[in-house]
Enzyme design. Structure first.
Site, short mmCIF file in Angstrom:
data_model
loop_
_atom_site.label_atom_id
_atom_site.label_comp_id
_atom_site.label_asym_id
_atom_site.label_seq_id
_atom_site.Cartn_x
_atom_site.Cartn_y
_atom_site.Cartn_z
N GLY A 139 -2.95 -6.91 2.45
CA GLY A 139 -3.97 -6.53 1.65
C GLY A 139 -3.69 -5.80 1.59
O GLY A 139 -3.40 -4.72 3.15
N GLU A 195 -10.60 -7.49 1.75
CA GLU A 195 -10.30 -5.69 0.65
C GLU A 195 -12.12 -5.52 -0.27
O GLU A 195 -11.55 -4.81 -0.16
CB GLU A 195 -9.43 -6.79 -0.11
CG GLU A 195 -8.05 -7.06 0.37
CD GLU A 195 -7.15 -6.12 2.20
OE1 GLU A 195 -8.24 -4.81 1.72
OE2 GLU A 195 -6.88 -6.56 2.73
NI NI Z 1 -7.93 -4.06 5.99
#
Ligand code: NI
Length: 173
Positions: A43, A133
Site C-alpha cells: 500500500g 494508508e
Molecule cells: Ni506506510
C-alpha cells in the site's frame, strides 16, 4: 518521484481532498503504483511521495503487478468493527515494526481513478492496510501508534542515520 522517509515533515501533514481527477492525478497514481511494486509494498499514500492529496493505492495480493491494484481517492471510513492486532511496517519508516491494533472489519467509500464512486468491504489485512494508508493521509505514522519509548528509540536511530547521510561520514560517537 521517490518514497519519502521519516522524519521528513511532509509525512506529518494532512492531505487535502482531490477536487478534479485530472492528468496530474493520473500521473500521480501511475508513479505511486510503480514505486509501490518496486519497493514490494502492499500500500502507498500520496503523502509518501510528497503530494498532499487524498489518494491511496493498495494491492494486498501483490502477485501480478497491477492486477489487483485498488485506487481509492478521497476515502472515508463508513463502518469499522471489531479489533485485530498485527505487526506492521511502513515504506516510509525503514527498519521498524510495531504491533498495532486496528479495526478488523471496514467499510470504505471513495472514488476510483475514473471518478466512479466505489464501496469497499475489507477485513483483516485489507482492512489493516486501508487504515494504515488513511492514517498517512491524516499525517499519522505507525510510530504514533506505539509506545513513547519505542518511538523515541527509533527517532534517535533515524536522526543518527540522517546526520550520517548529510556529510557522507559515519558518526563517531
Ligand atoms: Ni506506510
Amino acid at each position: 518521484m521517490e518514497i519519502i522517509i521519516y522524519p521528513d515533515p511532509i509525512l506529518k501533514k494532512k492531505a487535502e481532498p482531490v477536487v478534479n481527477i485530472d492528468g496530474d492525478i493520473q500521473n500521480l497514481i501511475d508513479n505511486m503504483s510503480k514505486l509501490m511494486y518496486q519497493a514490494s509494498g502492499i500500500g502507498l499514500a500520496a503523502n509518501q511521495v510528497g503530494v498532499k492529496k487524498r489518494v491511496i493505492i493498495f494491492d494486498i495480493n501483490h502477485k501480478e503487478k497491477g492486477k489487483d491494484l485498488t485506487v481509492l481517492i478521497n476515502p472515508t471510513i463508513v463502518l469499522a468493527e471489531d479489533k485485530v492486532v498485527s505487526e506492521e511496517g511502513c515504506l516510509s519508516v525503514p527498519d521498524f515494526q510495531g504491533n498495532i491494533t486496528r479495526k478488523k472489519h471496514l467499510q470504505v467509500q471513495g472514488v476510483d481513478r475514473h471518478g466512479k464512486t466505489i464501496n469497499i468491504e475489507a477485513e483483516d489485512l485489507a482492512a489493516i492496510c486501508i487504515q494504515h494508508e488513511i492514517d498517512h493521509l491524516d499525517g499519522t505514522l505507525i510510530l504514533d501508534h506505539v509506545s513513547h519509548l519505542k518511538r523515541t528509540l527509533y527517532k534517535r536511530k533515524a536522526e543518527k542515520l540522517m546526520k550520517r547521510s548529510d556529510n557522507g561520514q559515519p558518526n563517531l560517537l
